[in-house]
Write an enzyme that holds these catalytic residues in place. Sequence first.
Site, PDB file in Angstrom:
ATOM      1  N   SER A  62       0.826  -1.211   0.000  1.00 43.01           N
ATOM      2  CA  SER A  62       0.000   0.000   0.000  1.00 43.01           C
ATOM      3  C   SER A  62       0.853   1.250   0.000  1.00 43.01           C
ATOM      4  O   SER A  62       0.347   2.344  -0.267  1.00 43.01           O
ATOM      5  CB  SER A  62      -0.847   0.036   1.271  1.00 43.01           C
ATOM      6  OG  SER A  62      -1.673  -1.075   1.349  1.00 43.01           O
TER       7      SER A  62
ATOM      8  N   HIS B 208      -0.751  -2.538  -7.140  1.00 47.67           N
ATOM      9  CA  HIS B 208      -1.559  -2.273  -5.951  1.00 47.67           C
ATOM     10  C   HIS B 208      -3.045  -2.397  -6.281  1.00 47.67           C
ATOM     11  O   HIS B 208      -3.622  -1.517  -6.922  1.00 47.67           O
ATOM     12  CB  HIS B 208      -1.209  -0.860  -5.432  1.00 47.67           C
ATOM     13  CG  HIS B 208      -1.951  -0.463  -4.202  1.00 47.67           C
ATOM     14  ND1 HIS B 208      -2.371   0.816  -3.965  1.00 47.67           N
ATOM     15  CD2 HIS B 208      -2.351  -1.190  -3.126  1.00 47.67           C
ATOM     16  CE1 HIS B 208      -2.998   0.865  -2.810  1.00 47.67           C
ATOM     17  NE2 HIS B 208      -2.995  -0.336  -2.283  1.00 47.67           N
TER      18      HIS B 208
ATOM     19  N   GLU C 148      -3.310   0.268  -9.215  1.00 46.03           N
ATOM     20  CA  GLU C 148      -2.308   1.338  -9.258  1.00 46.03           C
ATOM     21  C   GLU C 148      -0.959   0.659  -9.528  1.00 46.03           C
ATOM     22  O   GLU C 148      -0.578  -0.248  -8.793  1.00 46.03           O
ATOM     23  CB  GLU C 148      -2.326   2.008  -7.878  1.00 46.03           C
ATOM     24  CG  GLU C 148      -1.543   3.253  -7.718  1.00 46.03           C
ATOM     25  CD  GLU C 148      -1.776   3.860  -6.310  1.00 46.03           C
ATOM     26  OE1 GLU C 148      -2.047   3.130  -5.343  1.00 46.03           O
ATOM     27  OE2 GLU C 148      -1.669   5.092  -6.201  1.00 46.03           O
TER      28      GLU C 148
ATOM     29  N   ASN D 113      -3.285   5.978  -1.383  1.00 47.67           N
ATOM     30  CA  ASN D 113      -3.120   6.033   0.080  1.00 47.67           C
ATOM     31  C   ASN D 113      -2.480   7.329   0.572  1.00 47.67           C
ATOM     32  O   ASN D 113      -2.639   7.693   1.731  1.00 47.67           O
ATOM     33  CB  ASN D 113      -2.351   4.811   0.579  1.00 47.67           C
ATOM     34  CG  ASN D 113      -3.253   3.590   0.589  1.00 47.67           C
ATOM     35  OD1 ASN D 113      -4.396   3.677   1.025  1.00 47.67           O
ATOM     36  ND2 ASN D 113      -2.767   2.484   0.074  1.00 47.67           N
TER      37      ASN D 113
HETATM   38  P1  NAI Z   1      -3.867  -9.649   5.957  1.00 49.61           P
HETATM   39  O1  NAI Z   1      -3.358  -9.435   7.344  1.00 49.61           O
HETATM   40  O2  NAI Z   1      -5.311  -9.915   5.727  1.00 49.61           O
HETATM   41  O3  NAI Z   1      -3.058 -10.884   5.278  1.00 49.61           O
HETATM   42  C1  NAI Z   1      -1.653 -11.007   5.259  1.00 49.61           C
HETATM   43  C2  NAI Z   1      -1.330 -12.495   5.117  1.00 49.61           C
HETATM   44  O4  NAI Z   1       0.079 -12.638   4.871  1.00 49.61           O
HETATM   45  C3  NAI Z   1      -1.639 -13.299   6.392  1.00 49.61           C
HETATM   46  O5  NAI Z   1      -2.492 -14.388   6.050  1.00 49.61           O
HETATM   47  C4  NAI Z   1      -0.281 -13.791   6.871  1.00 49.61           C
HETATM   48  O6  NAI Z   1      -0.316 -15.081   7.435  1.00 49.61           O
HETATM   49  C5  NAI Z   1       0.532 -13.793   5.570  1.00 49.61           C
HETATM   50  N1  NAI Z   1       1.978 -13.641   5.751  1.00 49.61           N
HETATM   51  C6  NAI Z   1       2.620 -12.750   6.545  1.00 49.61           C
HETATM   52  N2  NAI Z   1       3.948 -12.884   6.376  1.00 49.61           N
HETATM   53  C7  NAI Z   1       4.147 -13.876   5.463  1.00 49.61           C
HETATM   54  C8  NAI Z   1       5.308 -14.464   4.870  1.00 49.61           C
HETATM   55  N3  NAI Z   1       6.531 -14.053   5.179  1.00 49.61           N
HETATM   56  N4  NAI Z   1       5.130 -15.434   3.960  1.00 49.61           N
HETATM   57  C9  NAI Z   1       3.892 -15.869   3.629  1.00 49.61           C
HETATM   58  N5  NAI Z   1       2.748 -15.341   4.149  1.00 49.61           N
HETATM   59  C10 NAI Z   1       2.881 -14.357   5.064  1.00 49.61           C
HETATM   60  O7  NAI Z   1      -3.353  -8.402   5.118  1.00 49.61           O
HETATM   61  P2  NAI Z   1      -4.012  -7.748   3.800  1.00 49.61           P
HETATM   62  O8  NAI Z   1      -5.024  -6.748   4.218  1.00 49.61           O
HETATM   63  O9  NAI Z   1      -4.383  -8.828   2.850  1.00 49.61           O
HETATM   64  O10 NAI Z   1      -2.763  -6.908   3.241  1.00 49.61           O
HETATM   65  C11 NAI Z   1      -1.694  -7.547   2.558  1.00 49.61           C
HETATM   66  C12 NAI Z   1      -0.903  -6.515   1.780  1.00 49.61           C
HETATM   67  O11 NAI Z   1      -1.788  -5.838   0.870  1.00 49.61           O
HETATM   68  C13 NAI Z   1      -0.265  -5.417   2.647  1.00 49.61           C
HETATM   69  O12 NAI Z   1       0.955  -5.033   2.058  1.00 49.61           O
HETATM   70  C14 NAI Z   1      -1.285  -4.284   2.567  1.00 49.61           C
HETATM   71  O13 NAI Z   1      -0.711  -3.033   2.799  1.00 49.61           O
HETATM   72  C15 NAI Z   1      -1.758  -4.434   1.107  1.00 49.61           C
HETATM   73  N6  NAI Z   1      -3.093  -3.896   0.813  1.00 49.61           N
HETATM   74  C16 NAI Z   1      -4.107  -4.003   1.725  1.00 49.61           C
HETATM   75  C17 NAI Z   1      -5.363  -3.482   1.429  1.00 49.61           C
HETATM   76  C18 NAI Z   1      -6.498  -3.599   2.391  1.00 49.61           C
HETATM   77  O14 NAI Z   1      -7.550  -2.952   2.181  1.00 49.61           O
HETATM   78  N7  NAI Z   1      -6.371  -4.399   3.459  1.00 49.61           N
HETATM   79  C19 NAI Z   1      -5.627  -2.815   0.137  1.00 49.61           C
HETATM   80  C20 NAI Z   1      -4.513  -2.822  -0.776  1.00 49.61           C
HETATM   81  C21 NAI Z   1      -3.281  -3.316  -0.419  1.00 49.61           C
END
Ligand code: NAI
Length: 289
Positions: free
Chosen positions: A117, A138, A150, A188
Amino acid sequence: MKSIGVVGGGQMGSGIAQLAAVHGLHVWLLDSDPTALSRASSSISNSIHRLVSKGHLSQVVGTNALRLLQCTSNLEDLCSADVVIEAIVESEDVKKKLFSELDKLTKRSAILASNTSSISITRLASATTRPSQVIGMHFMNPPPIMKLVEIIRGANTSDETFNATKALAERFGKIVICSQDFSGFIVNRILMPMINEAFFTLYTGVATKEDIDTGMKLGTNHPMGPLELADFIGLDVCLSIMRVLHAGLGDSKYIPCPLLVQYVDAGRLGRKRGVGVYDYSKGKTTERV
Ligand code: NAI
């Protein structure tokens, strides 16, 4: 492109994996947490069945998508992917470690994309020996529904990588915008200070959470209020982004609101945990689209 690896099976990674499978790519979805992986698998399957039953997806496409999707916790399964999209926790150190590992095990021609993000693509690329093939892709939340992607070019991203990534986003039916590689990019950079200001408005007792959200929904025609939206995104993700904006742009206006910090410290991460600014434990859905 025929095959894709998606690393991180949380709300974003599972949505990206679903999108890719529905558009005919062979998908490896990887998460280091087995519980997250099985949650992602059933959430994708439920979502596809729901889309088929509502007539938004044909039975053939839905069945094919489920056949194309494989879940794994073994990074080496991604060795033949044409592109890997990283969607793990918003931490530069953790992402860099992953990019370095992916660089060693994926084929030399593979593109390594990040769904970050806010974090610098140039710095993620520096953890690899192929900075020309590293790019920001993104997606918005939820990826199967939201129209925008993006794209962020790092300082060394090649035209070839940019064109292939743009073509992939368009294959998914998305509209592409392009950003330079500065903290928070476009969306963002603008959205998170607004969400942070909504927290300050609540923290300083200006109004109730309901009135803040109603004010922004009816007063500015936003589909969700900023506090509701923060719960949807994840308060941990919002806080990480504010910290990246503050560190990267150096202006005190990006200091995270203490209330946002306190909610995250308390484990109130939003819908995904059943409680954030609002309490979702009594019936409000926490299921992904
Ligand atoms: P989330 O917390 O729902 O999921 C992250 C997942 O990554 C978890 O299931 C975790 O177990 C896994 N994980 C963590 N470290 C790991 C590793 N080293 N190897 C393999 N798996 C690993 O997070 P979310 O919301 O899906 O966000 C993920 C990324 O997307 C972040 O960089 C966030 O900034 C970005 N993002 C999030 C948005 C949102 O609305 N939540 C929108 C756009 C981008």
